[in-house]
Design a protein around this motif. Structure first.
Motif, PDB file in Angstrom:
ATOM      1  N   SER A   1       5.023  -3.506  -4.935  1.00  0.00           N
ATOM      2  CA  SER A   1       3.851  -4.216  -4.452  1.00  0.00           C
ATOM      3  C   SER A   1       2.861  -3.236  -3.844  1.00  0.00           C
ATOM      4  O   SER A   1       3.243  -2.258  -3.219  1.00  0.00           O
ATOM      5  N   ASN A   2       1.600  -3.526  -4.047  1.00  0.00           N
ATOM      6  CA  ASN A   2       0.531  -2.741  -3.438  1.00  0.00           C
ATOM      7  C   ASN A   2      -0.095  -3.493  -2.269  1.00  0.00           C
ATOM      8  O   ASN A   2      -1.195  -3.163  -1.846  1.00  0.00           O
TER       9      ASN A   2
ATOM     10  N   THR B   1      -5.670  -4.903   0.006  1.00  0.00           N
ATOM     11  CA  THR B   1      -5.380  -4.521  -1.372  1.00  0.00           C
ATOM     12  C   THR B   1      -4.117  -5.258  -1.787  1.00  0.00           C
ATOM     13  O   THR B   1      -3.224  -5.475  -0.970  1.00  0.00           O
ATOM     14  N   LYS B   2      -4.095  -5.657  -3.050  1.00  0.00           N
ATOM     15  CA  LYS B   2      -2.948  -6.408  -3.548  1.00  0.00           C
ATOM     16  C   LYS B   2      -2.759  -6.126  -5.030  1.00  0.00           C
ATOM     17  O   LYS B   2      -3.575  -5.467  -5.654  1.00  0.00           O
ATOM     18  N   ASP B   3      -1.682  -6.637  -5.583  1.00  0.00           N
ATOM     19  CA  ASP B   3      -1.385  -6.467  -7.003  1.00  0.00           C
ATOM     20  C   ASP B   3      -2.237  -7.406  -7.842  1.00  0.00           C
ATOM     21  O   ASP B   3      -2.457  -8.562  -7.464  1.00  0.00           O
ATOM     22  N   ALA B   4      -2.704  -6.926  -8.980  1.00  0.00           N
ATOM     23  CA  ALA B   4      -3.372  -7.796  -9.946  1.00  0.00           C
ATOM     24  C   ALA B   4      -2.318  -8.731 -10.534  1.00  0.00           C
ATOM     25  O   ALA B   4      -1.151  -8.376 -10.647  1.00  0.00           O
TER      26      ALA B   4
ATOM     27  N   LYS C   1      -5.719 -14.198  -8.620  1.00  0.00           N
ATOM     28  CA  LYS C   1      -4.892 -13.230  -9.361  1.00  0.00           C
ATOM     29  C   LYS C   1      -5.681 -12.034  -9.877  1.00  0.00           C
ATOM     30  O   LYS C   1      -5.154 -10.945  -9.989  1.00  0.00           O
TER      31      LYS C   1
ATOM     32  N   THR D   1      -7.916  -7.238  -6.921  1.00  0.00           N
ATOM     33  CA  THR D   1      -6.949  -6.293  -6.349  1.00  0.00           C
ATOM     34  C   THR D   1      -7.407  -5.826  -4.975  1.00  0.00           C
ATOM     35  O   THR D   1      -6.649  -5.205  -4.254  1.00  0.00           O
TER      36      THR D   1
ATOM     37  N   GLU E   1       1.911 -12.539  -0.469  1.00  0.00           N
ATOM     38  CA  GLU E   1       1.739 -12.322  -1.910  1.00  0.00           C
ATOM     39  C   GLU E   1       3.119 -12.474  -2.535  1.00  0.00           C
ATOM     40  O   GLU E   1       3.942 -11.562  -2.472  1.00  0.00           O
TER      41      GLU E   1
END
Length: 135
Positions: free
Chosen positions: A44-45, A66-69, A92, A95, A117
């Motif tokens: 995970s980002n 920041t997150k995962d696509a 979704k 990012t 998330e």
């Protein structure tokens, strides 16, 4: 020549310790197979940074996420009793996401930011006093 070898050895040792420490943070479970033990890692980002917007003690907390696509995320700002003051849903496709919450209109006390998330959750504590935010 011996000094250079010592410096290289120390650098390699430090790098190994650093990578092992970071790997420990990502371990989730251990699974046993017939031939060996395998570690499963989180991928995970998800991350959040916080800073006050504008001048110091503005009471406006800016958050950069920041997150995962391909995954939805939910950001909640809650008081210490669990009442939700604000909720943001991030789709979704994104990012990265920036948002700001104004603490000028809330009482002095303890607050929490919860970012979810999927199975990954980050919780940050914020303390509002009369003229400052601590986080």
């Amino acid at each position: 020549m011996k000094t250079l070898q010592s410096k290289i050895a120390i650098a390699l040792l430090a790098t190994t310790v650093f990578f092992n420490a970071n790997a420990e943070d990502k371990k989730t479970t251990t699974s046993n197979t017939s031939s060996s033990t395998m570690l499963e890692y989180k991928s995970s980002n998800l991350n959040v940074g916080m800073y006050e917007l504008g001048k110091v003690n503005s009471m406006k907390l800016n958050m950069a996420l920041t997150k995962d696509a391909g995954k939805n995320a939910i950001v909640k700002i809650m008081d210490e009793k669990g009442a939700v003051l604000n909720e943001e849903r991030i789709g979704k496709k994104l990012t990265g996401y920036n948002f700001c919450f104004d603490f000028n209109n809330v009482k002095v006390g303890k607050y929490f930011i919860e970012i979810t998330e999927g199975d990954n959750i980050i919780t940050k504590e914020i303390i509002k006093s009369n003229n400052t935010l601590s986080y």
